[in-house]
Design an enzyme around this catalytic site. Structure first.
Site, short mmCIF file in Angstrom:
data_model
loop_
_atom_site.label_atom_id
_atom_site.label_comp_id
_atom_site.label_asym_id
_atom_site.label_seq_id
_atom_site.Cartn_x
_atom_site.Cartn_y
_atom_site.Cartn_z
N LYS A 209 41.43 -59.90 -18.14
CA LYS A 209 42.57 -60.60 -18.58
C LYS A 209 43.55 -60.74 -17.84
CE LYS A 209 41.99 -60.36 -23.63
NZ LYS A 209 42.31 -59.99 -25.03
N ARG A 243 35.97 -54.22 -25.81
CA ARG A 243 35.33 -55.73 -25.74
C ARG A 243 35.38 -56.09 -24.53
NH1 ARG A 243 37.08 -60.87 -26.29
NH2 ARG A 243 36.00 -62.31 -27.74
C1 9MG Z 1 38.47 -63.23 -29.44
N1 9MG Z 1 39.16 -62.23 -28.70
C2 9MG Z 1 39.59 -62.54 -27.39
N2 9MG Z 1 40.26 -61.39 -26.81
C3 9MG Z 1 40.15 -60.56 -28.05
C4 9MG Z 1 40.58 -59.23 -27.97
O1 9MG Z 1 41.42 -58.59 -27.10
N3 9MG Z 1 40.43 -58.57 -29.46
C5 9MG Z 1 39.64 -58.92 -30.02
N4 9MG Z 1 39.38 -58.25 -31.16
N5 9MG Z 1 39.15 -60.46 -30.23
C6 9MG Z 1 39.37 -61.22 -28.86
#
Ligand code: 9MG
Length: 266
Positions: A209, A243
């Protein structure tokens, strides 16, 4: 949780699964197999880019991108399939196609989303976002980001319960980068135990990010080491699900933290 963006325009890997203007199913399946082999328990399939300024997609276009891939993965791989969507129609169709989790960056706030999610019987990840993707990074504002995100997520949990979605079906996500400045993201990561104290499993997505770019001056291709550090810091502070775009490396990084915890507990 491995990220598979079935989009031409996501921020870090958009278009890498595309051949011309169409999703290349074999490329997408190769990515899914690689992530499953790398240790992913969940694969998160998205058909709408939520990066700032991304072009909105119609529900039909989103379904065309996501559903065939959900069907193929469900038939082949022993993973939970998460569908990253805010669309009630896609939620219902994804459940029929074999999805095992709904991941909604809008926390079921779209018209009909609560009812659709309730009807599927699936678990749901409720993510916090301030504003909408197009403008959320223009001037995010909080007096106390940790407590405001906690209160907002609590409110969505209550809305789910009123709709018949029990707490046992819910996961929460602070939504790093979704209407948050670098300082907000840092406060949230530091304050993650406060969110974990709500008592529901926490999902954290920090992989590649922009806060890494802003803090360290790294472009997207150079963000793996920092993403691994952030994954471990999040796990240490109570995240249950990480994630990530880089499953095998993240699984190893988090496994080292787990090994230390187990060693210390014996
Ligand atoms: C779809 N998406 C993009 N970034 C995300 C994040 O940090 N968490 C979740 N749950 N979905 C995300």
């Amino acid at each position: 949780m491995g990220v598979i963006n079935a989009t031409p325009d996501s921020f870090s890997d958009g278009g890498t699964l595309y051949r011309g203007s169409r999703l290349d199913m074999e490329r997408a399946m190769a990515r899914a197999r690689e992530m499953a082999a790398g240790g992913a328990a969940i694969l998160d399939i998205g058909g709408e880019s939520t990066r700032p300024g991304a072009r909105p997609v119609s529900p039909d276009e989103e379904m065309d991108r996501v559903l065939p891939l959900v069907g193929r993965i469900a038939a082949e791989l022993p993973v939970v399939i998460s569908v990253d969507t805010s669309s009630p129609t896609l939620m219902r169709e994804a459940a029929r196609a074999g999805a095992g989790l709904l991941n909604d960056v809008r926390a079921l706030t779209r018209d009909g989303a609560l009812a659709a999610a309730a009807d599927t019987g699936l678990p749901v990840c409720l993510m916090h976002m301030q504003g909408e993707p197009g403008t959320m990074q223009v001037a995010p504002h909080y007096a106390d980001v940790v407590n405001e995100v906690a209160a907002c997520l609590q409110g969505r949990v209550e809305a789910c319960e009123r709709q018949g979605i029990s707490r046992e079906r819910l996961l929460l996500d602070p939504g790093f980068g979704f209407g948050k400045s670098v300082a907000h993201n840092m406060q949230l990561l530091h304050g993650l135990p406060r969110l974990a104290a709500i008592g529901l499993p926490l999902v954290v997505g920090l992989s590649r990010k922009s806060l890494i770019g802003k803090l360290l001056g790294r472009n997207v291709e150079q963000r793996l080491p920092a993403s691994l550090a952030l994954a471990v810091l999040a796990a240490e502070r109570g995240a249950a699900v990480i994630r990530t775009h880089d499953v095998a490396a993240t699984a190893d990084a988090v496994a080292m933290w787990t090994a230390l915890e187990e060693w210390a507990g014996t």
